[in-house]
Design an enzyme around this catalytic site. Structure first.
Site, PDB file in Angstrom:
ATOM      1  N   TYR A 171      68.463  29.532  13.052  1.00 48.28           N
ATOM      2  CA  TYR A 171      67.406  28.666  12.908  1.00 48.28           C
ATOM      3  C   TYR A 171      66.477  28.883  11.509  1.00 48.28           C
ATOM      4  O   TYR A 171      66.099  28.023  10.671  1.00 48.28           O
ATOM      5  CB  TYR A 171      66.573  28.089  13.922  1.00 48.28           C
ATOM      6  CG  TYR A 171      65.533  27.173  13.657  1.00 48.28           C
ATOM      7  CD1 TYR A 171      65.827  25.862  13.399  1.00 48.28           C
ATOM      8  CD2 TYR A 171      64.103  27.727  13.731  1.00 48.28           C
ATOM      9  CE1 TYR A 171      64.819  25.187  13.286  1.00 48.28           C
ATOM     10  CE2 TYR A 171      63.275  26.813  13.276  1.00 48.28           C
ATOM     11  CZ  TYR A 171      63.444  25.662  12.997  1.00 48.28           C
ATOM     12  OH  TYR A 171      62.540  24.447  13.033  1.00 48.28           O
ATOM     13  N   ARG A 218      53.294  33.791  16.232  1.00 55.14           N
ATOM     14  CA  ARG A 218      51.802  33.513  16.270  1.00 55.14           C
ATOM     15  C   ARG A 218      51.505  31.962  16.911  1.00 55.14           C
ATOM     16  O   ARG A 218      50.605  31.916  17.626  1.00 55.14           O
ATOM     17  CB  ARG A 218      51.407  33.283  14.705  1.00 55.14           C
ATOM     18  CG  ARG A 218      49.662  33.228  14.444  1.00 55.14           C
ATOM     19  CD  ARG A 218      49.370  32.814  13.000  1.00 55.14           C
ATOM     20  NE  ARG A 218      50.260  31.514  12.760  1.00 55.14           N
ATOM     21  CZ  ARG A 218      50.362  31.254  11.507  1.00 55.14           C
ATOM     22  NH1 ARG A 218      49.702  32.077  10.547  1.00 55.14           N
ATOM     23  NH2 ARG A 218      51.054  30.144  11.093  1.00 55.14           N
ATOM     24  N   ARG A 228      57.175  21.812  21.826  1.00 53.82           N
ATOM     25  CA  ARG A 228      58.407  22.297  20.640  1.00 53.82           C
ATOM     26  C   ARG A 228      58.653  23.838  20.952  1.00 53.82           C
ATOM     27  O   ARG A 228      57.534  24.653  21.385  1.00 53.82           O
ATOM     28  CB  ARG A 228      57.786  22.393  19.006  1.00 53.82           C
ATOM     29  CG  ARG A 228      57.388  21.061  18.754  1.00 53.82           C
ATOM     30  CD  ARG A 228      56.704  21.441  17.375  1.00 53.82           C
ATOM     31  NE  ARG A 228      56.010  20.181  17.152  1.00 53.82           N
ATOM     32  CZ  ARG A 228      55.772  19.427  16.247  1.00 53.82           C
ATOM     33  NH1 ARG A 228      56.763  19.205  15.147  1.00 53.82           N
ATOM     34  NH2 ARG A 228      54.983  18.446  16.071  1.00 53.82           N
ATOM     35  N   PHE A 288      53.718  36.364  -6.339  1.00 51.93           N
ATOM     36  CA  PHE A 288      53.883  35.167  -5.446  1.00 51.93           C
ATOM     37  C   PHE A 288      54.949  35.685  -4.091  1.00 51.93           C
ATOM     38  O   PHE A 288      54.816  34.867  -3.207  1.00 51.93           O
ATOM     39  CB  PHE A 288      54.836  34.363  -6.355  1.00 51.93           C
ATOM     40  CG  PHE A 288      55.809  33.180  -5.854  1.00 51.93           C
ATOM     41  CD1 PHE A 288      55.107  32.145  -5.084  1.00 51.93           C
ATOM     42  CD2 PHE A 288      57.060  33.229  -5.566  1.00 51.93           C
ATOM     43  CE1 PHE A 288      55.581  31.226  -4.490  1.00 51.93           C
ATOM     44  CE2 PHE A 288      57.810  32.222  -4.971  1.00 51.93           C
ATOM     45  CZ  PHE A 288      56.844  31.406  -4.246  1.00 51.93           C
TER      46      PHE A 288
END
Ligand code: D61
Ligand code: MG
Length: 417
Positions: A171, A218, A228, A288
């Site tokens: 997933y 978290r 969910r 980044f």
């Protein structure tokens, strides 16, 4: 307000002030808005509206890579907004997720029925897809391919929570690993990074898995409250608990064991993250990539063995985030930050925890791979004398102000009564 939260951490106060005063220029805003078309400017507005975590680092990327990554983000944010929308029936959602990549070539396609907070990217999709079509083919192919694979993968997990840890990886691969793979192709396509970076899908996947697993750990409470379920059954099911049951007060011990097992699982991605970052050559690409990863390790440290995961929001302070962001500009400082937080977890491993041996083992591996002479201490000691002096000075000024004011105003104040 954020300054007050960091008041016990002088080095964060310093980082916040430095950032506010202009230190942010090293990591943010290289965009030249004057040279942009209005349409592209609107895309950057959408980026700022929809991403707190990535807007700044994307805008700081060099050259044409910046626009490609910005559009990549917006396209996937739009796709994710479809995935997340619980009010859409599957008969509508499944074909949309599967066909989403084809909407990139359709100038008219948009979707006005979303109820999600980021619905603007679906309602204004023609603004985004128009800019997408202007990219060079090599960027378009990478973005389109990832959109297709992610959309397909999302349909697999629409009604199904991941059962095994392997399914958890799968997933997370669909929703975040593929982002890492797509980004790496964009980096290589821009020539800012080597071809090797664009080809190593395993390392790129790990970059995404570390971020996504941290978010899933978290956000347990928030996700369960919205019905969910992203924590894999293999971790919580062995205690005989049901889906979402870790929130029940009687299950606290199981909940903590499960939490620590998942943090340990996520830590296994740290070695790949370090190798990936070690291959980067361009400073803007490095920042980044590195900044989200150091935020993640700090978040994991905060989550580890923390019962508040099941009762409220666990977050790092803005001051901590800014301090790390200013620091995470080289491999050595990233290693120092990783060492700092893994050591903090190591101190809290309890022998009673069922995963303790595995946690210690993965931590020792992370520590070996993060060895560096650079330190990321709390640095309070360095700032302490300065902090005390500032404190004394401030008290003196306040005292002067009040006594001074009182000596002038005193008589009047007394008359007021
Ligand atoms: C280097 C730098 C950034 C990276 C990276 C490597 C590798 C992977 C990622 C960023 C992706 C990390 C995803 C973590 C945040 N998770 C989500 O936003 C979840 O949605 C996943 C599907 C959409 C992904 C959109 C995305 C995110 C970040 C990007 C990007 C695309 C493109 C470029 C740069 C960064 C999550 O969203 C809910 C929420 O957090 O609000 C979910 O639905 O599970
Ligand atoms: Mg989602």
């Amino acid at each position: 307000m954020e300054l007050l939260r960091s008041i016990g951490h002088p080095e964060e106060v310093y980082a916040l002030l430095k950032y506010k005063i202009g230190g942010c220029h090293t990591t943010v805003a290289k965009c030249d808005y004057d040279k942009m078309s209005d349409n592209l400017k609107t895309c950057y507005e959408f980026l700022k509206l929809t991403s707190r975590s990535f807007a700044a680092v994307i805008q700081a990327l060099d050259g044409e890579l910046r626009d490609a990554v910005c559009l990549f983000y917006l396209v996937l944010r739009a796709l994710d907004t479809v995935e997340d929308d619980m009010s859409l029936p599957n008969e509508v959602k499944i074909p949309m997720l599967k066909d989403f990549y084809s909407y990139l070539e359709n100038p008219q396609w948009k979707f006005m029925e979303s109820t999600e907070k980021d619905k603007i990217v679906l309602e204004q999709f023609p603004v985004i897809s128009a800019e997408f079509r202007k990219l060079s083919p090599i960027y378009k192919e990478a973005i389109s391919d990832v959109t297709k694979r992610m959309g397909h993968g999302m349909t697999v997990y629409l009604d199904k929570a991941p059962d095994t840890l392997q399914q958890w990886d799968e997933y997370c691969h669909y929703v975040a690993g593929l982002v890492g793979i797509g980004l790496s192709r964009l980096f290589a396509a821009s020539k800012l990074e080597s071809e090797e970076v664009g080809k190593d899908d395993k390392l790129a996947n790990s970059m995404g898995l570390f971020l996504q697993k941290t978010n899933i750990i978290r956000d347990y409470l928030e996700d369960v409250q919205q019905n969910r379920h992203f924590w894999p059954k293999q971790a919580w099911g062995k205690y005989g608990t049901g889906q979402g049951d870790l929130l029940k007060p009687g299950n606290q011990q199981y909940a903590m064991a499960c939490l620590n097992e998942l943090v340990t699982n996520a830590l296994h991605h740290v070695p790949d993250v370090l190798v990936y970052l070690g291959r980067l050559q361009n400073q803007s690409v490095f920042n980044f990539c590195a900044i989200p990863q150091v935020m993640a390790i700090a978040t994991l440290e905060r989550c580890y063995n923390n019962p508040n995961i099941f009762t409220g929001v666990v977050k790092i302070r803005k001051g901590e985030a800014v301090k790390m962001m200013l620091q995470a500009t080289s491999l050595d400082s990233v290693k120092a930050i990783m060492t700092h937080f893994t050591l903090k977890i190591k101190e809290r491993v309890s022998p009673d925890d069922p995963t303790a041996p595995a946690t210690s083992a993965v931590i020792d591996r992370c520590l070996r791979l993060s060895q560096t002479d650079t330190v990321y201490a709390s640095q309070s000691e360095r700032f302490f004398p300065l902090y005390i002096s500032c404190g004394i000075l401030l008290s003196a000024i306040v005292w002067q102000y009040y006594t001074g004011l009182y000596s002038i105003m005193g008589p009047y104040l007394e008359d007021e009564k």
